[in-house]
Scaffold this motif. Structure first.
Motif, PDB file in Angstrom:
ATOM      1  N   LEU A   1      -4.752  12.019  -6.674  1.00  0.00           N
ATOM      2  CA  LEU A   1      -4.596  10.898  -5.519  1.00  0.00           C
ATOM      3  C   LEU A   1      -4.019  10.968  -4.062  1.00  0.00           C
ATOM      4  O   LEU A   1      -4.623  10.618  -3.635  1.00  0.00           O
ATOM      5  N   LYS A   2      -3.956  12.569  -4.160  1.00  0.00           N
ATOM      6  CA  LYS A   2      -3.812  12.682  -2.746  1.00  0.00           C
ATOM      7  C   LYS A   2      -5.207  12.812  -1.700  1.00  0.00           C
ATOM      8  O   LYS A   2      -6.011  13.490  -3.246  1.00  0.00           O
ATOM      9  N   ALA A   3      -5.107  12.390  -0.643  1.00  0.00           N
ATOM     10  CA  ALA A   3      -5.750  12.259   0.296  1.00  0.00           C
ATOM     11  C   ALA A   3      -5.869  14.151   0.192  1.00  0.00           C
ATOM     12  O   ALA A   3      -5.357  14.718   0.351  1.00  0.00           O
TER      13      ALA A   3
ATOM     14  N   VAL B   1       0.732  -1.547  -0.007  1.00  0.00           N
ATOM     15  CA  VAL B   1      -0.294  -0.307  -0.466  1.00  0.00           C
ATOM     16  C   VAL B   1       0.674   1.515   0.198  1.00  0.00           C
ATOM     17  O   VAL B   1       1.525   1.191   0.328  1.00  0.00           O
ATOM     18  N   VAL B   2       0.601   2.133  -0.803  1.00  0.00           N
ATOM     19  CA  VAL B   2       1.102   3.349  -0.199  1.00  0.00           C
ATOM     20  C   VAL B   2       0.446   4.431  -0.031  1.00  0.00           C
ATOM     21  O   VAL B   2      -0.642   4.613  -1.469  1.00  0.00           O
ATOM     22  N   PRO B   3       0.329   4.644   0.894  1.00  0.00           N
ATOM     23  CA  PRO B   3      -1.525   5.444   1.408  1.00  0.00           C
ATOM     24  C   PRO B   3      -1.545   6.698   1.034  1.00  0.00           C
ATOM     25  O   PRO B   3      -2.150   7.362   0.090  1.00  0.00           O
ATOM     26  N   GLU B   4       0.260   7.598   1.424  1.00  0.00           N
ATOM     27  CA  GLU B   4       0.156   8.654   0.924  1.00  0.00           C
ATOM     28  C   GLU B   4      -0.359   9.195  -1.032  1.00  0.00           C
ATOM     29  O   GLU B   4      -1.057  10.472  -1.587  1.00  0.00           O
TER      30      GLU B   4
ATOM     31  N   ASP C   1      -9.941   3.614   1.286  1.00  0.00           N
ATOM     32  CA  ASP C   1      -9.429   4.399   1.209  1.00  0.00           C
ATOM     33  C   ASP C   1      -8.366   4.542  -0.175  1.00  0.00           C
ATOM     34  O   ASP C   1      -8.313   5.666  -0.705  1.00  0.00           O
ATOM     35  N   ILE C   2      -8.210   3.130  -0.295  1.00  0.00           N
ATOM     36  CA  ILE C   2      -7.702   2.964  -2.024  1.00  0.00           C
ATOM     37  C   ILE C   2      -8.678   3.925  -3.581  1.00  0.00           C
ATOM     38  O   ILE C   2      -9.689   3.022  -2.763  1.00  0.00           O
ATOM     39  N   ILE C   3      -8.218   4.519  -4.332  1.00  0.00           N
ATOM     40  CA  ILE C   3      -8.431   4.283  -5.200  1.00  0.00           C
ATOM     41  C   ILE C   3      -7.750   4.670  -6.751  1.00  0.00           C
ATOM     42  O   ILE C   3      -8.854   4.378  -7.439  1.00  0.00           O
TER      43      ILE C   3
END
Ligand code: 5GP
Ligand code: MN
Length: 339
Positions: free
Chosen positions: A336-338, A227-230, A265-267
């Protein structure tokens, strides 16, 4: 496709024709379902129709009505070339560019047949005489239903056609959950069930055919999930060695990428699958919302598809491919950034 086109196609189909129907390479449920749905329709109208698939497809599609009549170009090139050469009409289904049929491209281009495209992928090439292209459609199967409707022949729908078309709509919509699924899609699916598609049985045939080894391979894929959460991104890798360990067969990795996309939260999700046979890394990309994986694949991975589902490949090795993937994420920071 204009009303004039429909009138023209209707008159072409008025008398028996030699017709070849073609799905894309590595055909999926929608490609096989739509070609078979159209095939049954054309046979009813006394055409001499054949389906030529560029290559082999997974066993979980090998129960569909008429499936055993599908020719495979990779095994019967000469016979298929004769069919293509002699065809009056060629229908190309579920792809947008002749590059998607691999080595068949040459024979299709050379054929004098009238070409009719039915497809829902973005940015279609301009090779067909008649083009029914609609990127808003859930599936090519939904479009084949519409095509038969436009020809005024919905009364022809029987349980074989309904079964094939239902299968492709179901597989391309992730069992009716992707955003491409509209009320019209459900209305069509309702009609297909009325005409004899056994919905529960079809779901069993497609989804409940796991081998023990495939489940173990899924376990490996989930262990490899990163996962790359940022960047709200997740990805899976499978090396050739890992595939071999679990006796990988065509179709075994179908749907794995969706587990990455199902994380909270993953898109944006990807799976990278090493293929020693093709000497490439095969890539499947998926997204939620407006983020276009078609654009990502076209720009970086020699492929394309739809906004939320695309495929591609890489000629780098697996590690280098992952490095490249990670390195391009900042380009899509805005999306992509939250927030
Ligand atoms: P998948 O990841 O399941 O192989 O493909 C996802 C979607 O992208 C499918 O609709 C498929 O037809 C399309 N697609 C897969 N690979 C390619 C490719 O190499 N080029 C293009 N244009 N589309 C692709
Ligand atoms: Mn499709």
């Amino acid at each position: 496709m204009t009303q004039d086109d429909i009138t023209h196609i209707k008159s072409l189909l008025h008398s028996p024709k030699a017709i070849v129907i073609i799905p894309h390479k590595n055909p999926d449920g929608d490609a096989i379902g739509s070609t078979l749905g159209l095939y049954h329709y054309l046979k009813k109208h006394n055409h001499e129709a054949v389906i030529i698939a560029p290559n082999e497809y997974p066993d979980f599609l090998k129960w569909m009505p008429g499936e055993d009549s599908i020719l495979k170009y990779e095994y019967q090139k000469e016979y298929c070339d004769d069919k293509l050469n002699a065809a009056d009409l060629i229908f190309t289904l579920d792809f947008n560019a002749l590059g998607r049929i691999g080595t068949m491209e040459e024979a299709v281009t050379a054929s004098k047949a009238i070409k009719i495209m039915i497809d829902h992928h973005q940015q279609p090439d301009d090779y067909a005489t008649f083009m029914y292209s609609d990127v808003t459609m859930s599936s090519t199967c939904e479009m084949v239903f519409n095509f038969i409707e436009k020809l005024g022949d919905l009364d022809d729908l029987d349980s074989e056609m309904a079964t094939c078309l239902y299968t492709g709509i179901m597989t391309d919509t992730g069992s009716f959950r992707f955003s491409s699924t509209t009320s019209k899609t459900h209305a069509i699916v309702g009609q297909l069930i009325e005409k004899g598609a056994d919905n529960s049985q079809i779901h069993n045939n497609i989804l409940d055919t796991n081998s023990y080894e495939r489940m173990q391979l899924l376990g490996k894929a989930l262990t490899n999930l990163k996962v790359v959460p940022e960047y709200r991104t997740a990805y899976i890798t499978l090396s050739q060695e890992e595939l071999n360990t679990f006796n990988f067969k065509k179709g075994d990795t179908e749907g794995f990428v969706n587990y990455a996309l199902s994380l909270k939260d993953i898109i944006f999700a990807a799976i990278f699958i090493e293929s020693h046979q093709d000497n490439i890394i095969k890539i499947s990309l998926r997204s939620k919302g407006d983020f276009s994986v078609n654009a990502v694949s076209r720009s970086h991975f020699q492929g394309g598809g739809h906004t939320n589902a695309a495929g591609g490949k890489s000629d780098l090795n697996l590690n280098q491919t992952i490095e490249k993937f990670i390195s391009i994420l900042p380009q899509y920071k805005k999306d992509l950034k939250a927030k």
